[in-house]
Design a protein around this motif. Structure first.
Motif, PDB file in Angstrom:
ATOM      1  N   GLY A   4       7.727  83.592 -23.842  1.00 54.99           N
ATOM      2  CA  GLY A   4       6.993  84.734 -23.318  1.00 54.99           C
ATOM      3  C   GLY A   4       5.491  84.575 -23.386  1.00 54.99           C
ATOM      4  O   GLY A   4       4.759  85.575 -23.468  1.00 54.99           O
ATOM      5  N   VAL A   5       5.013  83.337 -23.331  1.00 54.66           N
ATOM      6  CA  VAL A   5       3.582  83.059 -23.470  1.00 54.66           C
ATOM      7  C   VAL A   5       3.029  82.576 -22.129  1.00 54.66           C
ATOM      8  O   VAL A   5       3.588  81.656 -21.530  1.00 54.66           O
ATOM      9  N   PRO A   6       1.935  83.178 -21.635  1.00 59.44           N
ATOM     10  CA  PRO A   6       1.323  82.679 -20.399  1.00 59.44           C
ATOM     11  C   PRO A   6       0.741  81.290 -20.604  1.00 59.44           C
ATOM     12  O   PRO A   6       0.306  80.949 -21.707  1.00 59.44           O
ATOM     13  N   THR A  57       2.745  83.427 -13.559  1.00 60.92           N
ATOM     14  CA  THR A  57       3.176  83.140 -14.936  1.00 60.92           C
ATOM     15  C   THR A  57       2.070  82.466 -15.738  1.00 60.92           C
ATOM     16  O   THR A  57       2.253  82.176 -16.912  1.00 60.92           O
ATOM     17  N   GLY A  58       0.958  82.178 -15.104  1.00 60.28           N
ATOM     18  CA  GLY A  58      -0.155  81.515 -15.777  1.00 60.28           C
ATOM     19  C   GLY A  58      -1.171  81.046 -14.755  1.00 60.28           C
ATOM     20  O   GLY A  58      -1.204  81.544 -13.618  1.00 60.28           O
ATOM     21  N   LEU A  59      -1.962  80.072 -15.136  1.00 56.36           N
ATOM     22  CA  LEU A  59      -3.013  79.561 -14.271  1.00 56.36           C
ATOM     23  C   LEU A  59      -2.968  78.037 -14.223  1.00 56.36           C
ATOM     24  O   LEU A  59      -2.825  77.382 -15.266  1.00 56.36           O
ATOM     25  N   PRO A 102      -6.005  91.639 -21.484  1.00 59.23           N
ATOM     26  CA  PRO A 102      -4.722  91.637 -22.205  1.00 59.23           C
ATOM     27  C   PRO A 102      -3.537  92.032 -21.324  1.00 59.23           C
ATOM     28  O   PRO A 102      -2.432  91.521 -21.502  1.00 59.23           O
ATOM     29  N   ARG A 103      -3.758  92.945 -20.381  1.00 61.80           N
ATOM     30  CA  ARG A 103      -2.653  93.368 -19.515  1.00 61.80           C
ATOM     31  C   ARG A 103      -2.191  92.221 -18.617  1.00 61.80           C
ATOM     32  O   ARG A 103      -0.993  92.060 -18.379  1.00 61.80           O
ATOM     33  N   LEU A 104      -3.135  91.443 -18.129  1.00 63.99           N
ATOM     34  CA  LEU A 104      -2.780  90.299 -17.304  1.00 63.99           C
ATOM     35  C   LEU A 104      -1.999  89.271 -18.127  1.00 63.99           C
ATOM     36  O   LEU A 104      -1.001  88.708 -17.659  1.00 63.99           O
ATOM     37  N   ARG A 128       1.519  90.537 -18.513  1.00 65.05           N
ATOM     38  CA  ARG A 128       2.285  90.421 -17.279  1.00 65.05           C
ATOM     39  C   ARG A 128       2.702  88.975 -17.021  1.00 65.05           C
ATOM     40  O   ARG A 128       3.847  88.690 -16.667  1.00 65.05           O
ATOM     41  N   TYR A 129       1.768  88.044 -17.207  1.00 67.51           N
ATOM     42  CA  TYR A 129       2.095  86.630 -17.033  1.00 67.51           C
ATOM     43  C   TYR A 129       3.168  86.187 -18.021  1.00 67.51           C
ATOM     44  O   TYR A 129       4.089  85.430 -17.668  1.00 67.51           O
ATOM     45  N   GLY A 130       3.037  86.619 -19.275  1.00 68.16           N
ATOM     46  CA  GLY A 130       3.998  86.198 -20.295  1.00 68.16           C
ATOM     47  C   GLY A 130       5.400  86.691 -19.997  1.00 68.16           C
ATOM     48  O   GLY A 130       6.384  85.942 -20.142  1.00 68.16           O
ATOM     49  N   ALA A 131       5.516  87.956 -19.568  1.00 63.95           N
ATOM     50  CA  ALA A 131       6.829  88.504 -19.238  1.00 63.95           C
ATOM     51  C   ALA A 131       7.437  87.783 -18.043  1.00 63.95           C
ATOM     52  O   ALA A 131       8.631  87.455 -18.030  1.00 63.95           O
ATOM     53  N   ALA A 132       6.617  87.496 -17.038  1.00 66.40           N
ATOM     54  CA  ALA A 132       7.112  86.781 -15.857  1.00 66.40           C
ATOM     55  C   ALA A 132       7.509  85.349 -16.199  1.00 66.40           C
ATOM     56  O   ALA A 132       8.472  84.798 -15.639  1.00 66.40           O
ATOM     57  N   ALA A 133       6.783  84.736 -17.127  1.00 70.14           N
ATOM     58  CA  ALA A 133       7.104  83.370 -17.543  1.00 70.14           C
ATOM     59  C   ALA A 133       8.486  83.316 -18.179  1.00 70.14           C
ATOM     60  O   ALA A 133       9.285  82.410 -17.891  1.00 70.14           O
ATOM     61  N   ARG A 134       8.774  84.272 -19.032  1.00 68.96           N
ATOM     62  CA  ARG A 134      10.087  84.329 -19.682  1.00 68.96           C
ATOM     63  C   ARG A 134      11.208  84.453 -18.644  1.00 68.96           C
ATOM     64  O   ARG A 134      12.204  83.710 -18.690  1.00 68.96           O
TER      65      ARG A 134
END
Length: 373
Positions: free
Chosen positions: A288-290, A308-310, A331-333, A336-342
């Motif tokens: 769950g980490v961007p 999911t990241g950059l 922090p919100r971004l 969001r990236y971390g949740a999408a990555a998972r």
């Protein structure tokens, strides 16, 4: 099915080749097949009862200047092991030295071989020798062209192999243990230990070697409110301790300990431009980490830029620093990236990937039988 896995590395080594070979052997054994592993011997080989199948260790020497890498010595043990196992198929994991011997044995025995491309040897030649890229590709082309099928882990590596004239290349990605690597492993006590002032924790996990370009994190270390955490070891470790002021070096970590570290990061930053896949990126995403990674090789398949990241230009320290600054400020971004990555990697299990591999085996054996009919 009786399968001989000839691999250039196997646990207790910690790297992508060793881990994938282990997972392959486990999947074969779990599904009623009979794997055998042939691998270089090392100074601290694990006990046989910890292995999922019999392991034949071939005498080896440490690579000069990089003792974590072992190079198998010439001998007849590989061919003898494959013959004694009565293998139906030979699986060559990142074939170069030992794998070439495994391929030669398979050819003599008229056994089909599947070659798994995992290491950008041409890129390493550029990094370490500033030369030899063409020679490395000649070696890769010779070994993989003689195999019945080559399996590459990313679209970038499939393209590179085909561009170099390697035939019969198919995509076969890597799995991830999405139960072990999970956001629930986040440990607030560990976070306080690593970043006692509440800093943003930016992590790197992997070998500490020149081709990984971990020194690109030097600019990140200078950012206020940011703490860099480095997990791994290798020949570059002493120099990196000086190049990354304020960074926390945790050494090599594995298992549940590693999973806890991943999940406790705010950002994962991979810096190496020569990844044929990049398993650490996938493990960070499962946690769950961007992710911030170079727009090259395996990460192009894994990281959805802006989702999911950059992705940043390879070997660009300023771009790495700017990406960290952007996500530090939002922090919100990050969330969001971390949740999408998972979500993106949760279903990429080793079981699913192992089943894909078995289908490749079956197709190769079927093609050999049809040709012989």
């Amino acid at each position: 099915m009786r399968v001989a896995i000839v691999t250039e590395s196997f646990p207790p080594d910690v790297n992508g080749v060793a881990h994938c070979a282990l997972r392959t052997a486990e999947h074969l054994a779990r599904n009623g097949h009979e794997p055998l592993v042939v691998a270089p011997a090392g100074p601290h080989d694990q006990e046989a009862d910890l292995d999922p199948c019999p392991v034949v260790r071939v005498p080896s020497l440490p690579l000069p200047g990089y003792p974590q890498v072992r190079v198998a010595l010439p001998g007849r043990r590989t061919a003898a092991a494959i013959t004694a196992h009565r293998a139906d198929l030979v699986h060559l994991a990142s074939p170069f030295v030992l794998g070439a011997r495994g391929l030669a044995a398979a050819t003599r025995l008229r056994i089909p071989a599947v070659a798994v491309y995992q290491t950008d040897l041409a890129g390493y030649a550029r990094t370490y020798l500033n030369a030899g890229e063409a020679a490395a590709w000649r070696r890769i082309r010779a070994v993989h062209s003689a195999a019945a099928r080559t399996l590459a882990p990313s679209t970038a590596s499939v393209t590179a192999l085909r561009d170099q004239g390697v035939p019969r290349v198919h995509l076969w990605p890597r799995g991830v243990d999405s139960v072990r690597f999970h956001p629930a492993r986040r440990d607030e006590a560990l976070r306080r230990e690593l970043a006692p002032r509440g800093e943003l924790i930016v992590g790197y996990v992997g070998r500490l070697a020149p081709e990984k370009h971990v020194e690109l994190l030097a600019g990140v270390c200078e950012l206020p409110g940011v703490r860099v955490v480095v997990v791994g070891d290798g020949p570059s470790a002493p120099g990196l301790r000086g190049a990354l002021p304020g960074a926390v070096f945790l050494g090599r970590r594995t298992g549940a300990d590693l999973a806890r570290i991943y999940a406790s990061l705010d950002l994962f930053c991979h810096t190496g431009p020569f990844e044929t896949f990049c398993q650490t990126v996938q493990e960070a995403m499962a946690s769950g980490v961007p992710v911030i990674a170079p727009a090259a090789g395996g990460p192009l398949d894994l990281v959805g830029h802006g989702r999911t990241g950059l992705l940043v230009p390879p070997v660009d320290a300023l771009a790495v620093r700017a990406a960290v600054q952007l996500l530090h400020a939002d922090p919100r971004l990050r969330a969001r990236y971390g949740a999408a990555a998972r979500v993106a990697v949760a279903e990429r299990t080793w079981e699913a990937v192992g089943d894909q591999l078995l289908r490749h085996y079956e197709q190769v054996i079927g093609e050999r039988e049809a040709a012989a009919a």
